[in-house]
Design a protein around this motif. Sequence first.
Motif, PDB file in Angstrom:
ATOM      1  N   VAL A 234       3.205  -1.281   9.539  1.00  0.00           N
ATOM      2  CA  VAL A 234       2.205  -0.998   8.235  1.00  0.00           C
ATOM      3  C   VAL A 234       0.930  -1.855   9.234  1.00  0.00           C
ATOM      4  CG1 VAL A 234       0.705  -0.862   5.925  1.00  0.00           C
ATOM      5  CG2 VAL A 234       3.207   0.026   6.050  1.00  0.00           C
TER       6      VAL A 234
ATOM      7  N   ASN B 209      -2.651  -1.677   7.823  1.00  0.00           N
ATOM      8  CA  ASN B 209      -4.158  -1.176   7.306  1.00  0.00           C
ATOM      9  C   ASN B 209      -5.311  -1.682   8.091  1.00  0.00           C
ATOM     10  OD1 ASN B 209      -2.054  -0.773   4.987  1.00  0.00           O
ATOM     11  ND2 ASN B 209      -1.787  -3.243   5.128  1.00  0.00           N
TER      12      ASN B 209
ATOM     13  N   THR C  14      -0.108  -1.035   0.478  1.00  0.00           N
ATOM     14  CA  THR C  14       1.183  -1.993   1.423  1.00  0.00           C
ATOM     15  C   THR C  14       2.238  -1.514  -0.160  1.00  0.00           C
ATOM     16  OG1 THR C  14       0.282  -3.619   2.452  1.00  0.00           O
ATOM     17  CG2 THR C  14       1.797  -4.318   1.400  1.00  0.00           C
TER      18      THR C  14
ATOM     19  N   LEU D  82       6.129  -0.800   0.615  1.00  0.00           N
ATOM     20  CA  LEU D  82       7.075  -2.124   0.742  1.00  0.00           C
ATOM     21  C   LEU D  82       8.571  -2.538   0.726  1.00  0.00           C
ATOM     22  CD1 LEU D  82       7.339  -5.149   0.803  1.00  0.00           C
ATOM     23  CD2 LEU D  82       6.780  -5.812  -1.110  1.00  0.00           C
TER      24      LEU D  82
ATOM     25  N   ILE E 282       3.507  -6.234   7.855  1.00  0.00           N
ATOM     26  CA  ILE E 282       2.718  -5.820   7.494  1.00  0.00           C
ATOM     27  C   ILE E 282       1.493  -6.618   8.833  1.00  0.00           C
ATOM     28  CG2 ILE E 282       1.291  -5.569   5.027  1.00  0.00           C
ATOM     29  CD1 ILE E 282       3.618  -6.232   3.725  1.00  0.00           C
TER      30      ILE E 282
ATOM     31  N   ASN F 224      -2.695  -6.748   8.580  1.00  0.00           N
ATOM     32  CA  ASN F 224      -4.219  -6.066   8.597  1.00  0.00           C
ATOM     33  C   ASN F 224      -5.153  -6.343   9.290  1.00  0.00           C
ATOM     34  OD1 ASN F 224      -2.955  -6.275   5.507  1.00  0.00           O
ATOM     35  ND2 ASN F 224      -2.748  -7.290   4.941  1.00  0.00           N
TER      36      ASN F 224
ATOM     37  N   THR G 184      -3.068 -12.113   2.451  1.00  0.00           N
ATOM     38  CA  THR G 184      -2.782 -11.928   3.428  1.00  0.00           C
ATOM     39  C   THR G 184      -2.032 -13.123   3.747  1.00  0.00           C
ATOM     40  OG1 THR G 184      -3.870 -10.787   5.458  1.00  0.00           O
ATOM     41  CG2 THR G 184      -2.300 -12.320   5.755  1.00  0.00           C
TER      42      THR G 184
ATOM     43  N   VAL H 212       3.823 -11.365   6.970  1.00  0.00           N
ATOM     44  CA  VAL H 212       2.141 -10.849   7.121  1.00  0.00           C
ATOM     45  C   VAL H 212       1.006 -11.638   7.773  1.00  0.00           C
ATOM     46  CG1 VAL H 212       0.590  -9.791   4.513  1.00  0.00           C
ATOM     47  CG2 VAL H 212       2.935  -9.398   4.464  1.00  0.00           C
TER      48      VAL H 212
END
Length: 247
Positions: free
Chosen positions: A88, A90, A123, A127, A138, A140, A167, A181
């Motif tokens: 993911v 973001n 998220t 998840l 993940i 960001n 994060t 992350v």
Amino acid sequence: MTDLTNKVAIVTGGARGIGAAISKELASHGARVVVNYNSSKGPSEKLIMEIAEMGGDAYAVQADVSKSEEAQKLVNETINHFGRLDIVVNNAGITRDRTFKKLKEEDWKNVIDVNLNSVYNTTAAALPYLLESDSGRIINISSIIGQAGGFGQTNYSAAKAGMIGYTKSLALELAKSGVTVNAICPGFIDTAMVQEIPENIREQIVAKIPVRRFGQAEEIARGVIFLCKDGEYITGQQLNINGGLYM
């Protein structure tokens, strides 16, 4: 090195600017990409065609990820279409730049909703599937403005700084699961947003950047690839891609 072939990635705000570069780069490394957009239907359709022409696999999903139910829809459509989710990114973001004296409550809330609340929404929906992946990521997309501040950008700076704190905390919680992350903090990148800055101000900005140029969206995308492919021991970090403007 983790091979991205057949991995599935969601890129929020993935149809334009930095998001589009990230979507294309992920696809070029074999990932199947869900390009999320809110109002950029035309650019998203063009991007899907470009990815298909280069031999990649991408799918566009309209969703306003500042709303939890639409972020859930995005993830549901991803699973229905591709059957899994591994990455993911973001990236969704807007600006409403004004000095604080002129900043309206609506300007504050809109930026926080799109830039920060969307990160939680997406998220949270993703998840359960990321935890099933053998290489959950993940990433960001924060900003140098979240680290150093920016004149007339209290709302944007607060959102991007919030992403950094988010994060670090989520990285601690997910470390044992194998899901990493991280945040990427771009400096001034030569996108439509920066091109709207008056030329004389652009020149002043470039003069302050040690490498004496704006960054390219593709350079941010390569940072995403690095974290996806080689970042199994990197979590809770900020990857600064800013030409040395903030150290």
